[in-house]
Design an enzyme around this catalytic site. Sequence first.
Site, PDB file in Angstrom:
ATOM      1  N   ARG A 117       6.851 -33.683  14.317  1.00 32.05           N
ATOM      2  CA  ARG A 117       6.062 -32.458  13.362  1.00 32.05           C
ATOM      3  C   ARG A 117       6.491 -32.060  11.766  1.00 32.05           C
ATOM      4  O   ARG A 117       6.158 -31.742  10.781  1.00 32.05           O
ATOM      5  CB  ARG A 117       6.531 -30.994  14.265  1.00 32.05           C
ATOM      6  CG  ARG A 117       5.490 -30.963  15.404  1.00 32.05           C
ATOM      7  CD  ARG A 117       5.123 -29.368  15.432  1.00 32.05           C
ATOM      8  NE  ARG A 117       5.247 -29.580  17.145  1.00 32.05           N
ATOM      9  CZ  ARG A 117       4.507 -29.142  17.347  1.00 32.05           C
ATOM     10  NH1 ARG A 117       3.113 -28.889  16.538  1.00 32.05           N
ATOM     11  NH2 ARG A 117       3.242 -28.591  18.963  1.00 32.05           N
TER      12      ARG A 117
ATOM     13  N   VAL B 158      -3.765 -37.889  14.593  1.00 30.39           N
ATOM     14  CA  VAL B 158      -3.137 -37.859  13.768  1.00 30.39           C
ATOM     15  C   VAL B 158      -1.150 -37.053  13.527  1.00 30.39           C
ATOM     16  O   VAL B 158      -1.812 -36.446  15.292  1.00 30.39           O
ATOM     17  CB  VAL B 158      -3.187 -37.662  12.314  1.00 30.39           C
ATOM     18  CG1 VAL B 158      -4.910 -38.359  11.614  1.00 30.39           C
ATOM     19  CG2 VAL B 158      -4.598 -36.027  12.498  1.00 30.39           C
TER      20      VAL B 158
ATOM     21  N   ASP C 256       1.859 -32.558  16.037  1.00 29.25           N
ATOM     22  CA  ASP C 256       2.532 -33.387  16.575  1.00 29.25           C
ATOM     23  C   ASP C 256       2.035 -34.220  17.773  1.00 29.25           C
ATOM     24  O   ASP C 256       0.339 -34.219  18.209  1.00 29.25           O
ATOM     25  CB  ASP C 256       3.638 -32.482  17.951  1.00 29.25           C
ATOM     26  CG  ASP C 256       2.040 -32.106  18.742  1.00 29.25           C
ATOM     27  OD1 ASP C 256       1.206 -31.404  18.621  1.00 29.25           O
ATOM     28  OD2 ASP C 256       2.917 -32.175  19.856  1.00 29.25           O
TER      29      ASP C 256
ATOM     30  N   LYS D  25       1.340 -23.832  17.480  1.00 30.87           N
ATOM     31  CA  LYS D  25       2.414 -24.556  16.826  1.00 30.87           C
ATOM     32  C   LYS D  25       1.975 -25.376  15.496  1.00 30.87           C
ATOM     33  O   LYS D  25       2.693 -25.050  14.382  1.00 30.87           O
ATOM     34  CB  LYS D  25       3.530 -25.103  17.554  1.00 30.87           C
ATOM     35  CG  LYS D  25       4.027 -24.704  18.086  1.00 30.87           C
ATOM     36  CD  LYS D  25       4.935 -26.186  19.095  1.00 30.87           C
ATOM     37  CE  LYS D  25       6.015 -24.681  20.120  1.00 30.87           C
ATOM     38  NZ  LYS D  25       6.589 -26.253  20.987  1.00 30.87           N
ATOM     39  N   GLY D  26       1.238 -25.714  15.792  1.00 29.15           N
ATOM     40  CA  GLY D  26       0.464 -27.144  14.592  1.00 29.15           C
ATOM     41  C   GLY D  26       0.457 -26.349  13.426  1.00 29.15           C
ATOM     42  O   GLY D  26       0.570 -27.731  11.815  1.00 29.15           O
TER      43      GLY D  26
ATOM     44  N   ASP E  85     -10.853 -30.483  16.012  1.00 22.95           N
ATOM     45  CA  ASP E  85     -11.446 -31.559  16.779  1.00 22.95           C
ATOM     46  C   ASP E  85     -12.115 -31.400  17.081  1.00 22.95           C
ATOM     47  O   ASP E  85     -13.206 -31.920  16.563  1.00 22.95           O
ATOM     48  CB  ASP E  85     -10.115 -31.974  17.445  1.00 22.95           C
ATOM     49  CG  ASP E  85     -10.797 -33.304  18.011  1.00 22.95           C
ATOM     50  OD1 ASP E  85     -11.222 -33.915  17.935  1.00 22.95           O
ATOM     51  OD2 ASP E  85      -9.644 -33.478  19.117  1.00 22.95           O
TER      52      ASP E  85
ATOM     53  N   LYS F 268     -11.872 -33.355  12.061  1.00 25.90           N
ATOM     54  CA  LYS F 268     -12.621 -35.051  13.129  1.00 25.90           C
ATOM     55  C   LYS F 268     -14.174 -34.506  13.602  1.00 25.90           C
ATOM     56  O   LYS F 268     -14.172 -34.180  14.113  1.00 25.90           O
ATOM     57  CB  LYS F 268     -11.700 -34.938  13.279  1.00 25.90           C
ATOM     58  CG  LYS F 268     -10.188 -35.670  13.271  1.00 25.90           C
ATOM     59  CD  LYS F 268      -9.816 -36.437  15.027  1.00 25.90           C
ATOM     60  CE  LYS F 268      -8.586 -35.658  14.779  1.00 25.90           C
ATOM     61  NZ  LYS F 268      -7.538 -36.205  16.608  1.00 25.90           N
TER      62      LYS F 268
ATOM     63  N   GLU G 220      -5.514 -23.804  10.206  1.00 22.16           N
ATOM     64  CA  GLU G 220      -4.913 -24.084  11.576  1.00 22.16           C
ATOM     65  C   GLU G 220      -5.065 -25.727  10.605  1.00 22.16           C
ATOM     66  O   GLU G 220      -5.323 -26.409  10.230  1.00 22.16           O
ATOM     67  CB  GLU G 220      -6.915 -23.713  11.698  1.00 22.16           C
ATOM     68  CG  GLU G 220      -7.372 -23.675  13.711  1.00 22.16           C
ATOM     69  CD  GLU G 220      -6.427 -24.472  14.693  1.00 22.16           C
ATOM     70  OE1 GLU G 220      -5.128 -24.443  14.304  1.00 22.16           O
ATOM     71  OE2 GLU G 220      -6.755 -23.959  15.238  1.00 22.16           O
ATOM     72  N   ASP G 221      -4.273 -26.007  11.659  1.00 25.76           N
ATOM     73  CA  ASP G 221      -4.290 -27.587  11.359  1.00 25.76           C
ATOM     74  C   ASP G 221      -5.171 -28.876  11.480  1.00 25.76           C
ATOM     75  O   ASP G 221      -5.001 -28.923  10.622  1.00 25.76           O
ATOM     76  CB  ASP G 221      -2.799 -28.615  11.910  1.00 25.76           C
ATOM     77  CG  ASP G 221      -3.068 -28.013  13.220  1.00 25.76           C
ATOM     78  OD1 ASP G 221      -4.664 -27.587  13.724  1.00 25.76           O
ATOM     79  OD2 ASP G 221      -2.138 -28.369  14.340  1.00 25.76           O
TER      80      ASP G 221
HETATM   81  P1  IMP Z   1      -9.798 -28.892  19.158  1.00 19.32           P
HETATM   82  O1  IMP Z   1     -10.276 -27.584  20.289  1.00 19.32           O
HETATM   83  O2  IMP Z   1     -10.194 -29.962  19.673  1.00 19.32           O
HETATM   84  O3  IMP Z   1     -10.828 -27.757  18.403  1.00 19.32           O
HETATM   85  O4  IMP Z   1      -8.196 -29.294  19.109  1.00 19.32           O
HETATM   86  C1  IMP Z   1      -7.658 -28.845  18.621  1.00 19.32           C
HETATM   87  C2  IMP Z   1      -6.238 -29.269  18.163  1.00 19.32           C
HETATM   88  O5  IMP Z   1      -5.887 -29.792  19.437  1.00 19.32           O
HETATM   89  C3  IMP Z   1      -5.490 -29.011  17.145  1.00 19.32           C
HETATM   90  O6  IMP Z   1      -5.512 -27.346  16.698  1.00 19.32           O
HETATM   91  C4  IMP Z   1      -4.577 -29.184  17.666  1.00 19.32           C
HETATM   92  O7  IMP Z   1      -3.303 -28.635  18.227  1.00 19.32           O
HETATM   93  C5  IMP Z   1      -4.818 -30.366  18.752  1.00 19.32           C
HETATM   94  N1  IMP Z   1      -5.103 -31.453  17.732  1.00 19.32           N
HETATM   95  C6  IMP Z   1      -6.449 -32.150  17.712  1.00 19.32           C
HETATM   96  N2  IMP Z   1      -6.217 -32.958  16.858  1.00 19.32           N
HETATM   97  C7  IMP Z   1      -5.198 -33.516  16.791  1.00 19.32           C
HETATM   98  C8  IMP Z   1      -4.951 -34.935  16.810  1.00 19.32           C
HETATM   99  O8  IMP Z   1      -5.310 -35.917  15.792  1.00 19.32           O
HETATM  100  N3  IMP Z   1      -2.551 -34.428  16.328  1.00 19.32           N
HETATM  101  C9  IMP Z   1      -2.653 -33.983  16.394  1.00 19.32           C
HETATM  102  N4  IMP Z   1      -3.287 -32.478  17.062  1.00 19.32           N
HETATM  103  C10 IMP Z   1      -4.352 -32.665  17.149  1.00 19.32           C
HETATM  104 MG    MG Z   2      -3.850 -26.258  16.370  1.00 19.42          MG
END
Ligand code: IMP
Ligand code: MG
Length: 178
Positions: free
Chosen positions: A166, A154, A160, A44-45, A104, A132, A100-101
Amino acid sequence: MSARGASVTPLLGAEELRERVAELGRQITRDYADRPLVLVCVLKGSFVFAADLARAIDLPLRIEFFGVQSYGDLTTSSGVVQITLDLKQPIAGEDVLVVEDIVDTGLTLSYLSEQLRARNPASLKVCSLLHKPARVRSPVEIDYLGFTIEDVFVVGYGLDHAEQHRNLPYIGVVTASG
Ligand code: IMP
Ligand code: MG
């Protein structure tokens, strides 16, 4: 600033976001030089970012939605990703840009890229509003990046915490709840 009991400290303001999204849109418009594009909005992000980015791109394009949910607790991704909504049309032979939002750990995007690459697009690139780098576990290439941020959680502008915030027009850090 307060939203539903939690205090959110602004990190990236609405105007800063607007300017950066416009720049990304111009860059994407230049790079694809009139080639039709498929934007894959990762739900959703990314819904707010994708809506603004799409309007900043001056190319023939269509939008697909890809819903993914990563299992884990509220603030860390487990890397185990479930597809909650699949694309409605094939992307074979098309130029695809994943929107992508935030990247991480990179685990979600790695999984997603693998899924999309298997569908044989002509090209596959990634545009992420935030990155990040401190927490990366699976290195992924981000072709278009909005902002690099510190290791803070964040919210806002689509992102969210437990499905809240959101709708904030800016991005901020949750500093307290109560
Ligand atoms: P990853 O798989 O760790 O790269 O995480 C990706 C997903 O985790 C993102 O698309 C977000 O939905 C969620 N996410 C990671 N960091 C944050 C944050 O700081 N705030 C909100 N959602 C996050
Ligand atoms: Mg996401």
